[in-house]
Design an enzyme around this catalytic site. Structure first.
Site, PDB file in Angstrom:
ATOM      1  N   GLU A 289      48.010  31.168  40.324  1.00 50.03           N
ATOM      2  CA  GLU A 289      48.736  31.607  41.527  1.00 50.03           C
ATOM      3  C   GLU A 289      49.393  30.423  42.225  1.00 50.03           C
ATOM      4  O   GLU A 289      48.783  29.361  42.397  1.00 50.03           O
ATOM      5  CB  GLU A 289      47.783  32.316  42.511  1.00 50.03           C
ATOM      6  CG  GLU A 289      48.516  32.735  43.794  1.00 50.03           C
ATOM      7  CD  GLU A 289      47.768  33.689  44.697  1.00 50.03           C
ATOM      8  OE1 GLU A 289      46.634  34.088  44.367  1.00 50.03           O
ATOM      9  OE2 GLU A 289      48.346  34.045  45.756  1.00 50.03           O
TER      10      GLU A 289
ATOM     11  N   LYS B 215      36.911  39.390  38.841  1.00 49.63           N
ATOM     12  CA  LYS B 215      37.685  38.150  38.996  1.00 49.63           C
ATOM     13  C   LYS B 215      37.057  37.331  40.108  1.00 49.63           C
ATOM     14  O   LYS B 215      36.594  37.888  41.109  1.00 49.63           O
ATOM     15  CB  LYS B 215      39.150  38.455  39.327  1.00 49.63           C
ATOM     16  CG  LYS B 215      39.973  37.178  39.572  1.00 49.63           C
ATOM     17  CD  LYS B 215      41.465  37.430  39.579  1.00 49.63           C
ATOM     18  CE  LYS B 215      42.004  37.962  40.873  1.00 49.63           C
ATOM     19  NZ  LYS B 215      41.751  37.098  42.058  1.00 49.63           N
TER      20      LYS B 215
ATOM     21  N   GLU C 161      37.535  33.296  42.214  1.00 49.63           N
ATOM     22  CA  GLU C 161      38.435  32.161  42.449  1.00 49.63           C
ATOM     23  C   GLU C 161      37.707  30.837  42.244  1.00 49.63           C
ATOM     24  O   GLU C 161      36.545  30.698  42.627  1.00 49.63           O
ATOM     25  CB  GLU C 161      38.993  32.232  43.875  1.00 49.63           C
ATOM     26  CG  GLU C 161      39.885  33.441  44.095  1.00 49.63           C
ATOM     27  CD  GLU C 161      40.512  33.475  45.487  1.00 49.63           C
ATOM     28  OE1 GLU C 161      40.392  32.480  46.238  1.00 49.63           O
ATOM     29  OE2 GLU C 161      41.127  34.516  45.803  1.00 49.63           O
TER      30      GLU C 161
ATOM     31  N   ASP D 284      38.048  42.208  42.171  1.00 44.69           N
ATOM     32  CA  ASP D 284      37.826  40.880  42.760  1.00 44.69           C
ATOM     33  C   ASP D 284      36.449  40.776  43.392  1.00 44.69           C
ATOM     34  O   ASP D 284      36.000  41.715  44.057  1.00 44.69           O
ATOM     35  CB  ASP D 284      38.855  40.653  43.884  1.00 44.69           C
ATOM     36  CG  ASP D 284      39.872  39.599  43.544  1.00 44.69           C
ATOM     37  OD1 ASP D 284      39.640  38.797  42.622  1.00 44.69           O
ATOM     38  OD2 ASP D 284      40.921  39.583  44.226  1.00 44.69           O
TER      39      ASP D 284
ATOM     40  N   ASP E 233      41.323  41.330  46.309  1.00 38.68           N
ATOM     41  CA  ASP E 233      40.878  41.284  47.710  1.00 38.68           C
ATOM     42  C   ASP E 233      42.047  41.127  48.678  1.00 38.68           C
ATOM     43  O   ASP E 233      41.864  41.189  49.889  1.00 38.68           O
ATOM     44  CB  ASP E 233      39.799  40.218  47.925  1.00 38.68           C
ATOM     45  CG  ASP E 233      40.284  38.806  47.638  1.00 38.68           C
ATOM     46  OD1 ASP E 233      41.435  38.644  47.163  1.00 38.68           O
ATOM     47  OD2 ASP E 233      39.517  37.859  47.874  1.00 38.68           O
ATOM     48  N   SER E 234      43.280  40.972  48.144  1.00 41.50           N
ATOM     49  CA  SER E 234      44.463  41.017  49.013  1.00 41.50           C
ATOM     50  C   SER E 234      44.546  42.366  49.724  1.00 41.50           C
ATOM     51  O   SER E 234      45.245  42.498  50.722  1.00 41.50           O
ATOM     52  CB  SER E 234      45.739  40.773  48.203  1.00 41.50           C
ATOM     53  OG  SER E 234      45.861  41.747  47.185  1.00 41.50           O
TER      54      SER E 234
HETATM   55  O1  KIV Z   1      43.773  39.655  45.540  1.00 45.70           O
HETATM   56  C1  KIV Z   1      44.799  39.643  44.846  1.00 45.70           C
HETATM   57  O2  KIV Z   1      45.695  40.481  44.987  1.00 45.70           O
HETATM   58  C2  KIV Z   1      44.923  38.612  43.831  1.00 45.70           C
HETATM   59  C3  KIV Z   1      46.241  38.493  43.127  1.00 45.70           C
HETATM   60  C4  KIV Z   1      47.186  37.854  44.048  1.00 45.70           C
HETATM   61  C5  KIV Z   1      46.130  37.778  41.847  1.00 45.70           C
HETATM   62  O3  KIV Z   1      44.014  37.888  43.600  1.00 45.70           O
END
Ligand code: KIV
Length: 269
Positions: A187, A118, A120, A88, A49-50
């Site tokens: 992270e 994924k 968090e 994510d 999600d970055s």
């Molecule tokens: O969203 C993302 O890019 C991430 C990585 C930094 C692990 O979660």
């Protein structure tokens, strides 16, 4: 008989089996042409999600929607043949309950074709991770600095500077492992803590700004290629694509302005 030739990808069990073995190479991906290049070298491609920050210009990952993750996730799956693709789950799409998380994860998997999701959070998300994994959804966990909680954490802060907090991080790693996560992103954790967690944790740890002893490493692709005007301090830039693109575009602009482009063989005759 299947209508399509099967695509042989790296599987979730193969990644889980890399604990203490050959380091897992992971990068984020969100774009077809880059994903095609990354696929040859990466074991895991994370549609992180970055992308909300690096591709869409948001100030945090909080505005990212499931629709956005589905669009980018499907593009990366279409572009690749080999890497395990993980997508994510964005902020607000899973925290409410295991049932809400299941519906979001099932939609992401069905509409993108990715192999895992994924999310968090450590101990607080263990019940949800167990609910998903019991229903056939492989989960990569993410602990330490969790950007979706940056407001609660008071910013993007390195975790574990205070040794008194280490037991909490160990407890998070243990909780996501017991819940059935097949790997866990560490992270922004101080190096000795990340090394300790990696040594204690039976599933592969994938570090970002954490420790070279992690079972794998991940970086945001745009950061490591030097595409942005800023990158976190810990990021090693393996290229300076911003300068390369700048040079190409300025050369193009000059060629258009002085009418040396297009040349004779660059037009349809
Ligand atoms: O969203 C993302 O890019 C991430 C990585 C930094 C692990 O979660």
């Amino acid at each position: 008989m299947s209508a399509q030739a099967p695509v042989r990808r790296i599987t979730v069990p193969l990644i889980a089996a890399r604990k203490g073995g050959e380091p897992i190479v992971a990068l984020t991906a969100s774009h077809v042409q880059f994903a095609q290049i990354l696929d040859a070298y990466c074991d895991v491609l994370l549609v992180g999600d970055s992308l909300g920050m690096v591709t869409h210009g948001f100030e945090s990952t909080l505005p990212v929607t499931v629709d956005l993750m589905v669009a980018h996730g499907a593009a990366v799956v279409r572009a690749t043949k080999r890497a395990l693709v993980v997508v994510d789950m964005p902020f607000g799409s899973y925290e409410e309950s295991p049932q809400v998380a299941f519906r979001t994860a099932a939609r992401i998997m069905a509409e993108t074709g990715c192999q895992a999701v994924k999310l968090e959070g450590g101990a607080r998300m263990a019940e949800t991770i167990a609910f998903l994994t019991a229903r056939g959804i492989p989960v990569m966990a993410h602990i330490g600095l969790t950007p979706q909680s940056s407001n609660a954490m008071g910013g993007f802060k390195t975790q574990g500077r205070d040794e008194d907090s280490w037991p909490l991080h160990h407890a998070d790693a243990q909780a996501v492992t017991e819940a059935g996560a097949f790997s866990v992103v560490l992270e922004g954790m101080v190096e000795p803590l990340a090394a300790e967690v990696t040594a204690a944790c039976p599933i592969p740890t994938i570090g970002i700004g954490a420790s070279k002893t992690c079972d794998g490493q991940i970086l945001v692709m745009e950061d490591m290629l030097g595409l942005g005007d800023w990158a976190p301090k810990f990021v090693r830039q393996f290229a300076d694509l911003r300068a390369t693109v700048d040079k190409a575009v300025s050369t193009y602009a000059k060629a258009v302005r002085d009418r040396s482009f297009p040349g004779e063989d660059e037009t349809y005759q």
